[in-house]
Each structure stands twice: as structure tokens, then as C-alpha cells.
Scaffold this motif. Structure first.
Motif, PDB file in Angstrom:
ATOM      1  N   GLY A 172     -40.549 -38.360-104.360  1.00 33.11           N
ATOM      2  CA  GLY A 172     -39.719 -38.792-103.245  1.00 33.11           C
ATOM      3  C   GLY A 172     -38.677 -39.812-103.622  1.00 33.11           C
ATOM      4  N   VAL A 173     -38.219 -39.771-104.870  1.00 33.91           N
ATOM      5  CA  VAL A 173     -37.200 -40.714-105.349  1.00 33.91           C
ATOM      6  C   VAL A 173     -35.884 -39.955-105.484  1.00 33.91           C
ATOM      7  N   PRO A 174     -34.946 -40.136-104.560  1.00 30.50           N
ATOM      8  CA  PRO A 174     -33.689 -39.393-104.603  1.00 30.50           C
ATOM      9  C   PRO A 174     -32.687 -40.050-105.551  1.00 30.50           C
ATOM     10  N   ALA A 228     -38.005 -44.456-118.102  1.00 30.49           N
ATOM     11  CA  ALA A 228     -38.687 -45.669-117.640  1.00 30.49           C
ATOM     12  C   ALA A 228     -37.884 -46.917-117.959  1.00 30.49           C
ATOM     13  N   ALA A 229     -37.051 -46.840-119.016  1.00 37.84           N
ATOM     14  CA  ALA A 229     -36.191 -47.958-119.390  1.00 37.84           C
ATOM     15  C   ALA A 229     -34.830 -47.888-118.708  1.00 37.84           C
ATOM     16  N   GLY A 230     -34.616 -46.895-117.842  1.00 33.64           N
ATOM     17  CA  GLY A 230     -33.354 -46.772-117.125  1.00 33.64           C
ATOM     18  C   GLY A 230     -32.255 -46.079-117.888  1.00 33.64           C
ATOM     19  N   VAL A 231     -32.606 -45.345-118.957  1.00 35.85           N
ATOM     20  CA  VAL A 231     -31.583 -44.710-119.784  1.00 35.85           C
ATOM     21  C   VAL A 231     -31.069 -43.444-119.123  1.00 35.85           C
ATOM     22  N   ALA A 232     -29.758 -43.272-119.129  1.00 38.87           N
ATOM     23  CA  ALA A 232     -29.068 -42.088-118.624  1.00 38.87           C
ATOM     24  C   ALA A 232     -29.181 -42.006-117.102  1.00 38.87           C
ATOM     25  N   THR A 233     -28.593 -40.965-116.540  1.00 37.61           N
ATOM     26  CA  THR A 233     -28.624 -40.810-115.086  1.00 37.61           C
ATOM     27  C   THR A 233     -30.048 -40.699-114.574  1.00 37.61           C
ATOM     28  N   ILE A 234     -30.886 -39.914-115.250  1.00 32.22           N
ATOM     29  CA  ILE A 234     -32.265 -39.764-114.779  1.00 32.22           C
ATOM     30  C   ILE A 234     -32.987 -41.102-114.836  1.00 32.22           C
ATOM     31  N   GLY A 235     -32.666 -41.946-115.787  1.00 28.58           N
ATOM     32  CA  GLY A 235     -33.282 -43.273-115.854  1.00 28.58           C
ATOM     33  C   GLY A 235     -32.901 -44.154-114.685  1.00 28.58           C
ATOM     34  N   VAL A 237     -32.111 -43.023-111.752  1.00 25.77           N
ATOM     35  CA  VAL A 237     -32.842 -42.479-110.608  1.00 25.77           C
ATOM     36  C   VAL A 237     -34.277 -42.991-110.618  1.00 25.77           C
ATOM     37  N   VAL A 238     -34.941 -42.875-111.753  1.00 28.16           N
ATOM     38  CA  VAL A 238     -36.354 -43.255-111.861  1.00 28.16           C
ATOM     39  C   VAL A 238     -36.562 -44.719-111.512  1.00 28.16           C
ATOM     40  N   THR A 239     -35.666 -45.579-111.955  1.00 24.11           N
ATOM     41  CA  THR A 239     -35.854 -47.022-111.766  1.00 24.11           C
ATOM     42  C   THR A 239     -35.226 -47.556-110.483  1.00 24.11           C
ATOM     43  N   SER A 240     -34.651 -46.682-109.663  1.00 24.31           N
ATOM     44  CA  SER A 240     -33.878 -47.132-108.506  1.00 24.31           C
ATOM     45  C   SER A 240     -34.719 -47.749-107.399  1.00 24.31           C
ATOM     46  N   GLN A 241     -36.023 -47.460-107.362  1.00 27.06           N
ATOM     47  CA  GLN A 241     -36.871 -47.997-106.304  1.00 27.06           C
ATOM     48  C   GLN A 241     -37.896 -48.998-106.830  1.00 27.06           C
ATOM     49  N   GLY A 242     -37.560 -49.600-107.978  1.00 27.77           N
ATOM     50  CA  GLY A 242     -38.399 -50.671-108.490  1.00 27.77           C
ATOM     51  C   GLY A 242     -39.668 -50.180-109.166  1.00 27.77           C
ATOM     52  N   VAL A 243     -40.557 -51.136-109.437  1.00 27.70           N
ATOM     53  CA  VAL A 243     -41.772 -50.850-110.206  1.00 27.70           C
ATOM     54  C   VAL A 243     -42.636 -49.803-109.517  1.00 27.70           C
ATOM     55  N   ALA A 244     -42.776 -49.912-108.200  1.00 30.58           N
ATOM     56  CA  ALA A 244     -43.620 -48.959-107.470  1.00 30.58           C
ATOM     57  C   ALA A 244     -43.046 -47.545-107.572  1.00 30.58           C
ATOM     58  N   ARG A 248     -44.725 -44.129-109.262  1.00 29.47           N
ATOM     59  CA  ARG A 248     -44.880 -42.853-108.554  1.00 29.47           C
ATOM     60  C   ARG A 248     -44.323 -41.701-109.390  1.00 29.47           C
ATOM     61  N   VAL A 249     -43.140 -41.901-109.935  1.00 37.62           N
ATOM     62  CA  VAL A 249     -42.538 -40.852-110.750  1.00 37.62           C
ATOM     63  C   VAL A 249     -43.391 -40.597-111.987  1.00 37.62           C
ATOM     64  N   ARG A 250     -43.917 -41.659-112.586  1.00 37.03           N
ATOM     65  CA  ARG A 250     -44.736 -41.492-113.799  1.00 37.03           C
ATOM     66  C   ARG A 250     -45.959 -40.638-113.521  1.00 37.03           C
ATOM     67  N   ARG A 251     -46.601 -40.858-112.381  1.00 33.62           N
ATOM     68  CA  ARG A 251     -47.794 -40.075-112.059  1.00 33.62           C
ATOM     69  C   ARG A 251     -47.448 -38.595-111.903  1.00 33.62           C
ATOM     70  N   HIS A 252     -46.354 -38.308-111.219  1.00 35.19           N
ATOM     71  CA  HIS A 252     -45.956 -36.906-111.058  1.00 35.19           C
ATOM     72  C   HIS A 252     -45.502 -36.312-112.392  1.00 35.19           C
TER      73      HIS A 252
END
Length: 285
Positions: A172-174, A228-235, A237-244, A248-252
Motif C-alpha cells: 500500500g505504498v504508492p 531500503a537506502a532510497g536508491v533510484a525511483t523505487i528507493g 517510493v519504498v522510503t516515502s512513508q518512513g520506517v514503518a 511493510r514493503v520489506r515483508r511483502h
């Protein structure tokens, strides 16, 4: 090899370019250890398409940690390389001490017209806000009769390339609002036909394009460390909602990655890219 002078980051043109600079800032070490290995796969085919060989003056645009520049140098070429990210340029200069490396970004390169026998860009068109303007600049610095060869990621993406995006969507991370997509008027179809048409539109001749497909072998830990380190566009996206959100993304990601595990516990990720080439038109006799 002469340049118009070393420059800092070139003038940013579009919101997409601004986002790209943020996405790659300070990412050189993490990129090289993960995504950099993936992006090195097309290098031999890229150089072959550009006719790179001994004594040729070759420009590598978007060199990253220098994989293309190093391979071109090993072919005996005289190599000049540029990257928009200073850390990338520094790593490339260390990896390829015989190359001249500059910090510069499309669509403004610090070189005179007709200066290079061949110009190559490994995935660089994926990272510019105005691909047509960028391609015109590559044509400008390449001599008449010289070759330009480029790779981009194909759309739709291969299953391995889509893994991280699927994990973000499942969590659920857009895509955040400050990570814009390319403007519709600047985009083009990421297909063999679409990329060939872009080169034709730029006035190149003898154009062609083909697909490259390969399985990237990595580990879940290595593949996760970049986003997880915020690299590239996908990074971003992944880091846009903070640690939580990252968790969530890591688990999926861990669940979805099981689809790609081999018998030894490593990931085997199918990827597909496009390799296109064209020649700068010679003046009419």
C-alpha cells in the motif's frame, strides 16, 4: 581530449530531472554493490553496437561507477565519461584512471560538436526529463558517420524487474507526489518500435533496436539494500512513508521473492532491456 570546461551538475530542466537528482544523490556505493551489477549485463552488446574499438574517441554518458568506460578502455578506445552524480563520477575516475571523467548531465554536455567517434549511454535515457532533447545533444557531440548506442528498460517490465514495485504496491505504498513520472509529451513507447522511432526522429540513420533478456543472479539481501537506502525511483517510493512503510514493503518483498528463489536460496530475476543504435548523418556530398 578537449572539453568546454569541467562543470558541476548541469542546469536541471524539468520536475522529473529534479526528482532524479534527489534519487541518485549519494547513492554510488550502494548502487554499485546492487543495481550496478544488474546494469553491467548489456555493456558488451552496447559497445559492439557502437563499433567501439582501438583508437576511437568514445563518450560514455551516465557512466555510473564506470562499467561501460572500463570496458571501452579495455577495447583500446580513448574514453571520456560523464555522470550527473559527483559520487558516481568519482568512482568511475578511480575505476578507469585512463579515462577523462566529468560531472555533467544531459541535455547539456561540456563538449564541442562532432567531438566523438562513438557515444554510448547505458540506461541513461531512463533518467532524463526530455529524452528527445537529450538525444539531440548526443547527436551534436558525435561526429558525422559516428555511432550512438543506447539501452533502456523495456515496458512492460520483465517479472524480475517488477518485483520491487509489486512489493510496494502490495504494502500500500504508492508513488509519492514528489516523484513525478515523465511528462506525457516527453515520453515515448518503451518498445523496439518506439525507441527506433525516437532515433529516427532525431535524424539518425541505419537505426535498429533489439531486445536483451537475461536472468540476474543475486540475493534477497543484496536486492533489498538499494531500495531500503532510497536508491533510484523505487528507493524513493519504498522510503516515502518512513520506517514503518519500509518495513511493510520489506515483508511483502520477502514473500514475493520466494517466487524467484533457486535451489540454493539465491534470487534469479528475469530482466529485459532494449538496445538501440543509429549513425549520425553525414553531410550530403
Amino acid at each position: 581530449m578537449e572539453a568546454a570546461g569541467k562543470v558541476g551538475a548541469a542546469e536541471v530542466r524539468t520536475p522529473f530531472d529534479v526528482s532524479e537528482r534527489r534519487a541518485w544523490a549519494g547513492s554510488a556505493a550502494v548502487y554499485e554493490a546492487g543495481f550496478g551489477r544488474l546494469c553491467a549485463y548489456p555493456v558488451p552488446a552496447l559497445l559492439d553496437a557502437a563499433g567501439v574499438g582501438p583508437g576511437l574517441r568514445v563518450l560514455d554518458v551516465g557512466t555510473g561507477p564506470g562499467s561501460v568506460a572500463a570496458a571501452a578502455g579495455a577495447c583500446g578506445a580513448q574514453v571520456v565519461a560523464v555522470d550527473a552524480e559527483a559520487g558516481m563520477a568519482q568512482r568511475a575516475a578511480q575505476a578507469v584512471p585512463d579515462a577523462s571523467v566529468y560531472v555533467a548531465a544531459l541535455p547539456q554536455l561540456p563538449f564541442r560538436s562532432d567531438q566523438f567517434d562513438a557515444t554510448v549511454g547505458n540506461f541513461v535515457l531512463n533518467h532524463v526529463g526530455r529524452p528527445r532533447v537529450a538525444l539531440a545533444e548526443l547527436r551534436r557531440v558525435t561526429r558525422p558517420g559516428g555511432w550512438i548506442a543506447l539501452t533502456i528498460w523495456a515496458v512492460p517490465a520483465a517479472s524480475g524487474q517488477a518485483l520491487l514495485g509489486r512489493a510496494a504496491a502490495a504494502a500500500g505504498v504508492p508513488r509519492p507526489a514528489d516523484v513525478p513520472a515523465l511528462a506525457p509529451e516527453d515520453d515515448f513507447p518503451r518498445t523496439e518500435e518506439g525507441l527506433t522511432a525516437l532515433l529516427d526522429e532525431a535524424g539518425l540513420t541505419e537505426t535498429g533496436c533489439r531486445s536483451l533478456a537475461w536472468d540476474h543472479h543475486t540475493t534477497a539481501e543484496e536486492w533489498w539494500q538499494g531500495p531500503a537506502a532510497g536508491v533510484a525511483t523505487i528507493g524513493r517510493v519504498v522510503t516515502s512513508q518512513g520506517v514503518a512503510g519500509v518495513e511493510r514493503v520489506r515483508r511483502h518483498f520477502a514473500l514475493l521473492a520466494e517466487e524467484f528463489m533457486d535451489g540454493g536460496g539465491d534470487l534469479v530475476l528475469p530482466h529485459r532491456a532494449l538496445l538501440a543504435y543509429g549513425r549520425v548523418r553525414r553531410p550530403a556530398a
